[in-house]
Scaffold this active site. Structure first.
Site, mmCIF file in Angstrom:
data_model
loop_
_atom_site.group_PDB
_atom_site.id
_atom_site.type_symbol
_atom_site.label_atom_id
_atom_site.label_comp_id
_atom_site.label_asym_id
_atom_site.label_seq_id
_atom_site.Cartn_x
_atom_site.Cartn_y
_atom_site.Cartn_z
ATOM 1 N N LYS A 140 0.706 -1.259 -0.200
ATOM 2 C CA LYS A 140 -0.330 -0.232 0.097
ATOM 3 C C LYS A 140 1.071 1.552 -0.227
ATOM 4 C CE LYS A 140 -1.870 1.933 4.160
ATOM 5 N NZ LYS A 140 -1.462 3.568 4.015
ATOM 6 N N ASN A 141 1.429 1.154 0.984
ATOM 7 C CA ASN A 141 2.380 2.009 0.647
ATOM 8 C C ASN A 141 3.239 2.436 0.198
ATOM 9 O OD1 ASN A 141 0.938 2.655 3.495
ATOM 10 N ND2 ASN A 141 2.810 2.270 4.382
ATOM 11 N N ASP B 159 -5.097 25.599 6.846
ATOM 12 C CA ASP B 159 -4.515 26.924 7.383
ATOM 13 C C ASP B 159 -3.933 26.768 8.339
ATOM 14 O OD1 ASP B 159 -6.193 25.800 9.174
ATOM 15 O OD2 ASP B 159 -7.232 27.824 9.524
HETATM 16 C C1 UD1 Z 1 4.660 6.712 6.282
HETATM 17 C C2 UD1 Z 1 3.631 5.667 5.634
HETATM 18 C C3 UD1 Z 1 3.073 4.857 7.644
HETATM 19 C C4 UD1 Z 1 4.134 4.742 8.696
HETATM 20 C C5 UD1 Z 1 5.207 6.160 8.421
HETATM 21 C C6 UD1 Z 1 6.402 6.257 9.181
HETATM 22 C C7 UD1 Z 1 2.230 6.015 3.740
HETATM 23 C C8 UD1 Z 1 1.012 5.826 2.959
HETATM 24 N N1 UD1 Z 1 2.742 6.477 5.009
HETATM 25 O O1 UD1 Z 1 4.433 7.394 7.232
HETATM 26 O O2 UD1 Z 1 2.587 3.625 7.165
HETATM 27 O O3 UD1 Z 1 3.626 4.543 9.989
HETATM 28 O O4 UD1 Z 1 5.133 7.114 7.210
HETATM 29 O O5 UD1 Z 1 6.843 4.449 8.670
HETATM 30 O O6 UD1 Z 1 3.519 5.744 3.111
HETATM 31 N N2 UD1 Z 1 6.211 14.741 11.093
HETATM 32 C C9 UD1 Z 1 6.348 16.126 11.291
HETATM 33 N N3 UD1 Z 1 6.502 16.635 9.823
HETATM 34 C C10 UD1 Z 1 6.736 16.852 8.422
HETATM 35 C C11 UD1 Z 1 6.400 15.000 8.406
HETATM 36 C C12 UD1 Z 1 7.102 14.311 9.728
HETATM 37 O O7 UD1 Z 1 6.724 16.633 12.260
HETATM 38 O O8 UD1 Z 1 6.504 17.214 8.042
HETATM 39 C C13 UD1 Z 1 6.734 13.609 11.779
HETATM 40 C C14 UD1 Z 1 4.694 12.452 12.133
HETATM 41 O O9 UD1 Z 1 3.904 13.288 12.844
HETATM 42 C C15 UD1 Z 1 5.256 11.745 12.631
HETATM 43 C C16 UD1 Z 1 6.530 11.059 12.068
HETATM 44 O O10 UD1 Z 1 7.663 12.515 11.832
HETATM 45 O O11 UD1 Z 1 5.648 11.781 13.837
HETATM 46 C C17 UD1 Z 1 7.444 10.391 11.023
HETATM 47 O O12 UD1 Z 1 6.364 10.659 10.236
HETATM 48 P P1 UD1 Z 1 6.466 10.171 8.252
HETATM 49 O O13 UD1 Z 1 7.913 9.170 8.560
HETATM 50 O O14 UD1 Z 1 6.184 11.184 7.809
HETATM 51 O O15 UD1 Z 1 5.633 9.108 8.489
HETATM 52 P P2 UD1 Z 1 4.609 9.519 6.568
HETATM 53 O O16 UD1 Z 1 5.337 9.947 5.710
HETATM 54 O O17 UD1 Z 1 3.387 9.944 7.181
#
Ligand code: UD1
Length: 421
Positions: free
Chosen positions: A27-28, A120
């Site tokens: 999926k991811n 926003d």
């Molecule tokens: C992706 C996966 C999800 C998985 C996660 C971590 C998909 C669709 N989803 O989610 O299933 O659990 O990776 O392996 O691929 N964060 C920030 N700011 C940002 C981006 C992230 O604070 O701009 C924080 C998030 O809130 C979280 C952490 O970083 O606490 C990890 O997030 P991230 O690795 O970005 O996860 P996703 O890409 O959303």
């Protein structure tokens, strides 16, 4: 098309699991590959596409921008032409992974509109790293009524240092930089296998990316890309869910197509718990000769134990011998399903980002509620180790990530019935 209606999963104890289960596409990964198709006109064919609801949402999102899509079992075909780079709020709010269109659309069209919940206040929303990284390449963002609007005079390569190896931010910056002028370096990049799959897809399209799967990714910008065909990597989270099922119910199962090399750390952890796991000719062989033993587990970015494995691992610890401490290092508050396991007789205490799991011999059947994809799957798997009947009430979460969880487990000898209500 799979639609997320309320389903009751009714589970009764059954003997050890036996047989072979085919692991579908990740999926991811597929959702990001679909987002990347917006970067060049033409017809793309993706193989090994799971029949899950999130793929339908991504099809609708692409269609809303002007693409046409068609599906047959395991395949999605996407034709990109005359796209309007606007991702509407109504679709984006259904699925967080929709934010993956931000970088590709901006890189190709020099403008993008993305509806996003809480848009926003985007500076404080968890796409802040996506936006800051894209700003480093020359984008400007403003808040709109229901999201963000991005523009650029043309992205220019640069060095992006991520404060945290965010999967989504790495992917958005990677895709945007492919059509930027010059060289982009992403430091502290996420290294998940899904990012390597995206990079190999983009390289087939004509991109020049090196270093994917490591913490430093380098991208030499190119002028144009072309449509391609690609086979999606297998879903490591689905694989781990079925491994946990074997650990709980006992038995011996082959996970056809599963990639051991994508799951080495979680295999090591489950191995310490007593599962026998080894790479098979085209998959992973797993067996559970005895009751599992407890271990401590911390979630970490790849190659660490992924946060998405955690609900299934907690379910496994709930019936293991001893006490295990589970620490969540990626997302706050991802322990909602613990209350449901406790309702089934598990002995688990949570404290901030820790869960202390004292294993019990057997869980007890109960009616419990699933709050997200992985939690729902973990409750269904936990119920394999419960006396009596368990009903997992799921409001359409599980079908977002598992094409046929009940069917797969039943084919292995479990007693799981999915009833639409
Ligand atoms: C992706 C996966 C999800 C998985 C996660 C971590 C998909 C669709 N989803 O989610 O299933 O659990 O990776 O392996 O691929 N964060 C920030 N700011 C940002 C981006 C992230 O604070 O701009 C924080 C998030 O809130 C979280 C952490 O970083 O606490 C990890 O997030 P991230 O690795 O970005 O996860 P996703 O890409 O959303």
């Amino acid at each position: 098309m799979i639609e997320p209606s309320t389903t009751h999963y009714v589970i009764n104890a059954a003997g050890p699991l036996q047989g072979t289960v085919a692991i579908g596409g990740a999926k991811n990964s597929v959702l990001k590959l679909m987002a990347a198709t917006t970067m060049a006109d033409g017809t793309y064919t993706l193989y090994n596409v799971p029949n899950i609801h999130d793929v339908s949402v991504m099809c609708r999102l692409l269609e809303s921008m002007g693409a046409t899509t068609s599906r047959r079992p395991g395949v999605v075909e996407i034709t990109i032409a005359d796209l309007e780079p606007v991702a509407p709020f109504a679709l984006v709010e259904q699925m967080r992974a929709s934010t993956a269109v931000l970088g590709p659309l901006l890189g190709r069209f020099n403008r993008v509109e993305l509806g996003i919940p809480g848009g926003d206040d985007f500076g404080h929303r968890p796409i802040d790293m996506h936006l800051t990284g894209l700003e480093t390449l020359g984008a400007s963002f403003t808040a709109t009524a229901d999201g963000v609007s991005g523009t650029t005079d043309g992205l220019v390569g640069g060095t992006v240092r991520l404060a945290f190896p965010s999967v989504g931010a790495t992917e958005n910056i990677l895709m945007a930089s492919v059509l930027a002028k010059g060289t982009t370096t992403i430091r502290n990049a996420a290294a998940e296998p899904e990012i390597s799959d995206l990079a190999s897809f983009l390289n087939k399209m004509g991109a020049r990316i090196s270093g994917s799967g490591t913490s430093t990714i380098t991208v030499e910008g190119v002028d144009a890309l072309e449509a391609v065909t690609h086979r999606v990597i297998p879903d490591r989270i689905q694989s781990a869910t079925y491994m946990a099922a074997v650990g709980i119910a006992g038995g011996e199962v082959v996970l056809e197509h599963a990639r051991y090399d994508h799951m080495a750390m979680v295999c090591q952890k489950m191995g310490e718990m007593g599962l026998r796991i080894s790479p098979d000719r085209d998959g992973i062989w797993v067996s559970a000769p005895d009751r599992m033993r407890s271990v401590d587990i911390s979630t970490l970015p790849y190659p660490g134990v992924a946060t998405d494995y955690k609900p299934a691992l907690v379910a496994l610890l709930a019936v293991a011998d001893g006490t295990g401490i589970v620490t969540e290092n990626l997302f706050a508050g991802r322990f909602r399903y613990v209350d449901e396991l406790v309702a089934m007789g598990a002995n688990i205490r949570t404290d901030g980002n820790h869960a202390i799991v004292r294993g019990v011999e057997r869980l007890q059947g109960a009616t419990v509620t699933s709050h997200d994809i992985r939690a729902g799957a973990a409750l269904i798997v936990a119920a394999l180790g419960a006396d009596g009947e368990t009903t997992v009430v799921d409001e359409g979460h599980v079908v977002r990530g598992y094409p046929d969880l009940a069917g797969d487990l039943t084919a292995l000898g479990a007693n799981v019935v999915a009833r639409a209500v």
